[in-house]
Design a protein around this motif. Structure first.
Motif, PDB file in Angstrom:
ATOM      1  N   THR B  73      42.069  48.137  39.697  1.00 58.49           N
ATOM      2  CA  THR B  73      41.669  46.740  39.880  1.00 58.49           C
ATOM      3  C   THR B  73      41.968  46.245  41.294  1.00 58.49           C
ATOM      4  N   ASP B 388      38.326  48.223  35.202  1.00 59.94           N
ATOM      5  CA  ASP B 388      38.464  46.884  35.793  1.00 59.94           C
ATOM      6  C   ASP B 388      39.144  45.956  34.791  1.00 59.94           C
ATOM      7  N   ARG B 390      40.119  43.124  35.131  1.00 60.75           N
ATOM      8  CA  ARG B 390      39.690  41.724  35.210  1.00 60.75           C
ATOM      9  C   ARG B 390      38.711  41.400  34.085  1.00 60.75           C
TER      10      ARG B 390
END
Lengths: 258, 412
Positions: B73, B388, B390
């Motif tokens: 990330t 990822d 996020r």
């Protein structure tokens, strides 16, 4: 004094709710407070507030079940269950038939389908996005400088509802700026915002059987039920009794069955 | 933090050595300039590359290490900034981002390794997605080395002779192009030998995974994501065969001794989609707490190549790399889940909708709903990503998984 009551504590992302019931599932007292940053403190506060509201003594409450995002922060709970389980349990108690339960919460939405026996068949939650949740409505109200409590009445007055097409809360705000520039009335925008909420919710999953709405958003904005019924082609849509505390109520029912 | 209750197989120690040897061998080859190094996609033509004398490096393995060490990330935005969207493969973006910042987790894990091994050639197969080709082309341009590959079919129903002939033809052409890189012609006896060794590895890996058919299972999907390393990066070598023979022996012993990967195993579920590399431990522990064994996964099964046959290397490689789940249509996938259900007897399916990996997110075209309608097998979808973080809401995922297990409990 023998414990003859049961409590459910629903520590949600935005508000924390308490429900106290008797053996027959009658709701004797409820309380709601902001969850804030201290989930354990919020749980203590709402439980105390519910006891006070019902003029009930703590000793009368036997088992306690917690639910919601902060369910593991409730030290005095005997057990915890997910909010999916508790909303299904609470709604099915009121409407014991095949249902689609739609909970519109502060930061997430849930669609839960139960069969005629009350067993869950499927559930879905919104993807990681605030579209269609209470947070979306709060953001729009803030942008328009409106109080949350006045939105429902405003939407009722709308005669020329506008369409808000964006998925994204921020893009919706930009879209609303454009609508205001072109002279749209606030009440028409607010109704368009509610329409957007209903659209985002009903596209999450297949909706079958009677629809039961729960959560704080419909408690304050019952127009959502009317709009949803329109959009679901006459499917029956009802708001659960005490919609904001259905999760806590379901948790209390679960406590009574431990 | 409470002590982990995850049970570790002894063979895990051997895996660490095997993987270290793999990376040190590549590093030494890069420093010496020999043997030549080929980069290969994870389900690319590794057998051909080995038969032609290349050491083979798999960038997807590297990207998964970036994910598992939770560094992905941090580097994904670096690639986003040069035009690679946050919506595309987060293996690609993490790997390129890390490269641009001069970072590799290999340096942290293996003393003396300073960088990823520079390739002499990059070889892809688009059987899994187009992103691998974009990924390899970026490095090819940067280092001015050839990028070669196989353009595969997608959404294949039945694998026909036409498919096989098409891919086999591309593989033969690839061998000719690789000759220009190595200077050596392909030795067909060597190719047959490597293909047979890869098949042996594949069979052993399948046997390892099918140990999870036992109740209780001695291994879970999370163990599989660790032990799959040699099947991915060393298939076609004796090392991988030896590794899985050792692992299989240990698992058989666990079954004999009644060792359960999940103490008090109550529920069995299937994982469909990519792992969430940065949350492997958390997810493994969540399922332990829920007394739920994630017994099998499409992902770990992806390195089973049962068609490989040294007697007919071209056609068998073409078939093996085309009959993979990821290449197939939804009808095939439904049948596949049914077969998995028969083998592993699971109670439900968890679909991981990985934001940046559409080809491994099989919940986007109504497949879970169709499968549930047909078989009654319930499912839940969790939103996340392979690398990822996020795109991953841990709280929401936990709630969904817990609610799903509660739902399974209502049915038992």
């Amino acid at each position: 004094m023998a414990a003859d009551l049961f409590a459910g504590i629903d520590v949600g992302s935005t508000t924390t709710k308490a429900a106290i019931i008797d053996r027959d599932g009658r709701l004797l007292a409820e309380a709601v407070d902001k969850s804030g940053y201290d989930f354990a403190g919020a749980a203590d506060r709402v439980f105390a507030a519910a006891l006070a509201a019902g003029n009930l003594e703590r000793q009368r409450v036997g088992k306690v079940v917690s639910t919601g995002y902060g369910r593991r922060n409730v030290a005095f709970a005997d057990e915890s269950r997910t909010e999916i389980f508790c909303h299904a349990t609470g709604a099915y108690f009121h409407f014991p038939e095949a249902l689609t339960i739609i909970d519109i919460g502060g930061q997430d939405n849930k669609i839960i389908r139960v069969n005629a026996q009350g067993e869950r068949e499927t559930f879905a939650m919104n993807r990681k996005c605030a579209a269609g949740t209470g947070a979306f409505i709060e953001e729009i109200a803030y942008r328009l400088g409106l109080e949350l409590g006045e939105l429902n009445a405003m939407a009722e007055k709308s005669e020329h509802e506008v369409s808000i097409g964006s998925f994204c809360t921020v893009f919706s705000c930009t879209e609303i700026l454009g609508l205001l520039r072109r002279g749209a009335k606030p009440e028409d925008i607010v109704k368009g915002v509610f329409r957007s909420v209903v659209k985002r919710v009903i596209e999450m999953d297949t909706i079958a059987g009677k629809v039961v709405l729960t959560g704080g958003v419909v408690a304050y904005n019952p127009i959502i039920a009317t709009m949803m019924a329109e959009m679901l082609d006459g499917q029956e849509v009802v708001i659960a009794p005490h919609p904001q505390v259905v999760g806590a109520f379901g948790a209390a029912l679960t406590a009574s069955r431990l | 933090m409470a002590e982990s209750k995850i049970k570790r197989l002894q063979t895990t120690k051997l895996m660490k050595k095997v993987m270290a040897d793999h990376f040190y061998e590549l590093d030494a080859a890069m420093k010496a300039g020999s043997p030549k190094i080929a980069w290969c996609t994870s389900v690319g033509p590794a057998e051909l590359l080995r038969a032609m004398g290349f050491l083979v490096y798999f960038p997807e393995n590297h990207a998964a290490i970036l994910g598992a060490t939770r560094l992905a990330t941090e580097y994904i935005p670096v690639a986003n900034a040069i035009g690679y969207s946050p919506e595309i493969c987060s293996y690609l973006t993490a790997d390129i981002g890390a490269y641009l910042k001069g970072f590799t987790p290999l340096s942290k894990a293996y003393e003396g390794i300073e960088s990823i091994p520079k390739p002499d050639v990059l070889v892809y197969n688009t059987n899994q997605c187009r992103d691998v080709k974009d990924w390899f082309e970026w490095y090819a341009k940067r280092w001015n080395v050839p990028c070669l590959g196989i353009e595969s079919y997608v959404n294949v129903g039945e694998v026909t002779e036409t498919h096989v002939a098409g891919i086999a033809g591309q593989m033969k052409k690839l061998a000719e192009d690789l000759t220009a890189v190595t200077g050596n012609r392909l030795d067909m006896d060597k190719l047959a030998e490597v293909v047979d060794m890869s098949r042996k590895c594949s069979d052993l890996w399948r046997d390892v995974l099918e140990m999870a058919a036992n109740k209780p299972t001695p291994l879970t999907f999370f163990d599989g994501t660790i032990h799959m390393g040699p099947a991915v990066v060393m298939r076609g070598t004796q090392v991988a065969i030896d590794y899985y023979e050792t692992l299989l022996d240990e698992l058989r012993q666990w079954v004999k001794d009644g060792v359960a990967a999940v103490e008090g195993e109550k529920y069995r579920v299937y994982w469909e989609g990519m792992p969430i590399w940065g949350k492997l431990r958390e997810n493994a522990e969540l399922f332990l707490r829920l007394k739920t064994a994630v017994v099998a996964s499409t992902y770990c099964n992806s390195w089973i190549f049962s068609a490989l046959d040294g007697k007919d290397p071209w056609n068998s490689m073409a078939r093996a790399y085309t009959e993979l789940f990821i290449v197939r249509d939804d009808d095939y996938k439904e049948e596949y889940f049914l077969k998995m259900k028969e083998i592993f007897d699971f109670d439900g399916i968890i679909f991981h909708d990985a934001r940046t990996c559409p080809n491994n997110s099989n919940c986007r075209y109504g497949l879970p709903q169709r499968f549930q309608e047909k078989t009654g097998v319930p499912f839940v979808t969790i939103d996340g990503d392979l690398n990822d973080l996020r795109c991953y809401s841990e709280e929401q995922a936990i709630t969904k998984i817990e609610a799903f297990i509660e739902q399974l409990g209502e049915r038992k």
